[in-house]
Write a protein that holds these residues in place. Structure first.
Motif, PDB file in Angstrom:
ATOM      1  N   GLN A   1      -4.786 -10.600   7.060  1.00 35.76           N
ATOM      2  CA  GLN A   1      -5.406  -9.368   7.566  1.00 35.76           C
ATOM      3  C   GLN A   1      -6.676  -9.054   6.773  1.00 35.76           C
ATOM      4  O   GLN A   1      -7.500  -8.261   7.209  1.00 35.76           O
ATOM      5  CB  GLN A   1      -4.439  -8.191   7.474  1.00 35.76           C
ATOM      6  CG  GLN A   1      -3.110  -8.423   8.177  1.00 35.76           C
ATOM      7  CD  GLN A   1      -3.254  -8.809   9.630  1.00 35.76           C
ATOM      8  OE1 GLN A   1      -3.857  -8.086  10.412  1.00 35.76           O
ATOM      9  NE2 GLN A   1      -2.722  -9.953  10.004  1.00 35.76           N
TER      10      GLN A   1
ATOM     11  N   LEU B   1      -3.135  -3.496   1.411  1.00 33.30           N
ATOM     12  CA  LEU B   1      -4.277  -4.265   1.915  1.00 33.30           C
ATOM     13  C   LEU B   1      -5.521  -3.396   2.003  1.00 33.30           C
ATOM     14  O   LEU B   1      -6.633  -3.860   1.745  1.00 33.30           O
ATOM     15  CB  LEU B   1      -3.942  -4.877   3.276  1.00 33.30           C
ATOM     16  CG  LEU B   1      -2.785  -5.887   3.279  1.00 33.30           C
ATOM     17  CD1 LEU B   1      -2.548  -6.394   4.696  1.00 33.30           C
ATOM     18  CD2 LEU B   1      -3.030  -7.032   2.329  1.00 33.30           C
TER      19      LEU B   1
ATOM     20  N   ALA C   1       2.460  -9.791   9.786  1.00 29.79           N
ATOM     21  CA  ALA C   1       1.947  -8.433   9.980  1.00 29.79           C
ATOM     22  C   ALA C   1       2.332  -7.902  11.352  1.00 29.79           C
ATOM     23  O   ALA C   1       2.259  -8.617  12.348  1.00 29.79           O
ATOM     24  CB  ALA C   1       0.429  -8.435   9.835  1.00 29.79           C
TER      25      ALA C   1
ATOM     26  N   ASN D   1      -2.338   1.498   2.674  1.00 33.32           N
ATOM     27  CA  ASN D   1      -1.424   0.425   2.301  1.00 33.32           C
ATOM     28  C   ASN D   1      -2.129  -0.486   1.300  1.00 33.32           C
ATOM     29  O   ASN D   1      -3.333  -0.356   1.058  1.00 33.32           O
ATOM     30  CB  ASN D   1      -0.934  -0.345   3.539  1.00 33.32           C
ATOM     31  CG  ASN D   1      -2.030  -1.095   4.248  1.00 33.32           C
ATOM     32  OD1 ASN D   1      -2.762  -1.877   3.653  1.00 33.32           O
ATOM     33  ND2 ASN D   1      -2.158  -0.869   5.544  1.00 33.32           N
TER      34      ASN D   1
ATOM     35  N   ASP E   1       2.142  -3.030  -3.323  1.00 31.34           N
ATOM     36  CA  ASP E   1       3.037  -3.162  -2.182  1.00 31.34           C
ATOM     37  C   ASP E   1       2.208  -2.901  -0.926  1.00 31.34           C
ATOM     38  O   ASP E   1       1.291  -2.080  -0.944  1.00 31.34           O
ATOM     39  CB  ASP E   1       4.169  -2.146  -2.291  1.00 31.34           C
ATOM     40  CG  ASP E   1       5.355  -2.492  -1.423  1.00 31.34           C
ATOM     41  OD1 ASP E   1       5.156  -2.783  -0.216  1.00 31.34           O
ATOM     42  OD2 ASP E   1       6.475  -2.473  -1.932  1.00 31.34           O
ATOM     43  N   ILE E   2       2.515  -3.592   0.141  1.00 33.68           N
ATOM     44  CA  ILE E   2       1.798  -3.340   1.393  1.00 33.68           C
ATOM     45  C   ILE E   2       2.066  -1.924   1.871  1.00 33.68           C
ATOM     46  O   ILE E   2       1.163  -1.224   2.297  1.00 33.68           O
ATOM     47  CB  ILE E   2       2.179  -4.381   2.467  1.00 33.68           C
ATOM     48  CG1 ILE E   2       1.539  -5.716   2.098  1.00 33.68           C
ATOM     49  CG2 ILE E   2       1.737  -3.929   3.850  1.00 33.68           C
ATOM     50  CD1 ILE E   2       1.887  -6.858   3.006  1.00 33.68           C
TER      51      ILE E   2
ATOM     52  N   TRP F   1       0.432 -11.402   6.314  1.00 36.24           N
ATOM     53  CA  TRP F   1      -0.234 -10.180   5.867  1.00 36.24           C
ATOM     54  C   TRP F   1      -1.572 -10.456   5.198  1.00 36.24           C
ATOM     55  O   TRP F   1      -2.551  -9.769   5.468  1.00 36.24           O
ATOM     56  CB  TRP F   1       0.666  -9.409   4.895  1.00 36.24           C
ATOM     57  CG  TRP F   1       1.745  -8.643   5.571  1.00 36.24           C
ATOM     58  CD1 TRP F   1       3.072  -8.983   5.609  1.00 36.24           C
ATOM     59  CD2 TRP F   1       1.627  -7.436   6.300  1.00 36.24           C
ATOM     60  NE1 TRP F   1       3.780  -8.051   6.323  1.00 36.24           N
ATOM     61  CE2 TRP F   1       2.904  -7.081   6.754  1.00 36.24           C
ATOM     62  CE3 TRP F   1       0.565  -6.599   6.619  1.00 36.24           C
ATOM     63  CZ2 TRP F   1       3.156  -5.939   7.506  1.00 36.24           C
ATOM     64  CZ3 TRP F   1       0.806  -5.458   7.358  1.00 36.24           C
ATOM     65  CH2 TRP F   1       2.088  -5.143   7.799  1.00 36.24           C
TER      66      TRP F   1
ATOM     67  N   PHE G   1       1.483 -13.675  -3.259  1.00 36.09           N
ATOM     68  CA  PHE G   1       2.127 -12.840  -2.258  1.00 36.09           C
ATOM     69  C   PHE G   1       3.624 -13.094  -2.348  1.00 36.09           C
ATOM     70  O   PHE G   1       4.050 -14.253  -2.396  1.00 36.09           O
ATOM     71  CB  PHE G   1       1.622 -13.193  -0.859  1.00 36.09           C
ATOM     72  CG  PHE G   1       2.361 -12.478   0.240  1.00 36.09           C
ATOM     73  CD1 PHE G   1       1.945 -11.231   0.666  1.00 36.09           C
ATOM     74  CD2 PHE G   1       3.475 -13.045   0.832  1.00 36.09           C
ATOM     75  CE1 PHE G   1       2.624 -10.549   1.670  1.00 36.09           C
ATOM     76  CE2 PHE G   1       4.164 -12.387   1.838  1.00 36.09           C
ATOM     77  CZ  PHE G   1       3.731 -11.133   2.259  1.00 36.09           C
TER      78      PHE G   1
ATOM     79  N   VAL H   1       0.431  -9.208  -4.249  1.00 37.22           N
ATOM     80  CA  VAL H   1       0.857  -8.377  -3.118  1.00 37.22           C
ATOM     81  C   VAL H   1       2.344  -8.617  -2.887  1.00 37.22           C
ATOM     82  O   VAL H   1       2.794  -9.764  -2.836  1.00 37.22           O
ATOM     83  CB  VAL H   1       0.059  -8.734  -1.843  1.00 37.22           C
ATOM     84  CG1 VAL H   1       0.524  -7.891  -0.666  1.00 37.22           C
ATOM     85  CG2 VAL H   1      -1.433  -8.564  -2.075  1.00 37.22           C
TER      86      VAL H   1
ATOM     87  N   THR I   1       5.953  -7.132  -0.589  1.00 38.12           N
ATOM     88  CA  THR I   1       6.381  -6.363   0.576  1.00 38.12           C
ATOM     89  C   THR I   1       7.836  -6.665   0.922  1.00 38.12           C
ATOM     90  O   THR I   1       8.334  -7.750   0.621  1.00 38.12           O
ATOM     91  CB  THR I   1       5.504  -6.650   1.811  1.00 38.12           C
ATOM     92  OG1 THR I   1       5.868  -5.743   2.841  1.00 38.12           O
ATOM     93  CG2 THR I   1       5.658  -8.073   2.299  1.00 38.12           C
TER      94      THR I   1
END
Length: 100
Positions: free
Chosen positions: A55, A15, A42, A13, A5-6, A52, A67, A34, A36
């Motif tokens: 990033q 990432l 983001a 987090n 999870d972000i 996201w 994602f 990933v 979220t």
């Protein structure tokens, strides 16, 4: 395979975990999914307002296989898991077994 999870905690987090995996020398496995509930854009990071996954740098993104925004459907999620595991995705998802 990792499902990250972000929004993991105040100090880290999902990432950041991916960045640390890459910096630690991980180049091929695990494949990361990933997720979220924060939406696709983001609100922090070097590319605010962008997706996201953007990033991450180009190399770190190679670790990401999917994602998802919450909520997501089981079929889409399990298809992504199958892809990350390099196996055939299911045609139909059966979460509760029949009482036969």
């Amino acid at each position: 395979m990792l499902v990250l999870d972000i929004a993991l905690a105040d100090e880290v987090n999902g990432l950041e975990v991916i960045k640390k995996l890459w910096e630690g020398g991980l180049r091929e496995k695990p494949r990361v999914i990933v997720i979220t509930a924060l939406g696709n854009k983001a609100f922090r990071g070097p590319r605010t307002g962008r997706p996201w996954v953007e990033q991450l740098n180009e190399h770190e993104r190679t670790l990401v296989s999917a994602f998802f925004e919450k909520p997501y459907g089981w079929h889409a999620f399990l298809t992504a898991v199958a892809k990350a595991a390099n196996v055939e995705p299911p045609d139909k998802i059966k979460l509760i077994p029949d009482n036969e």
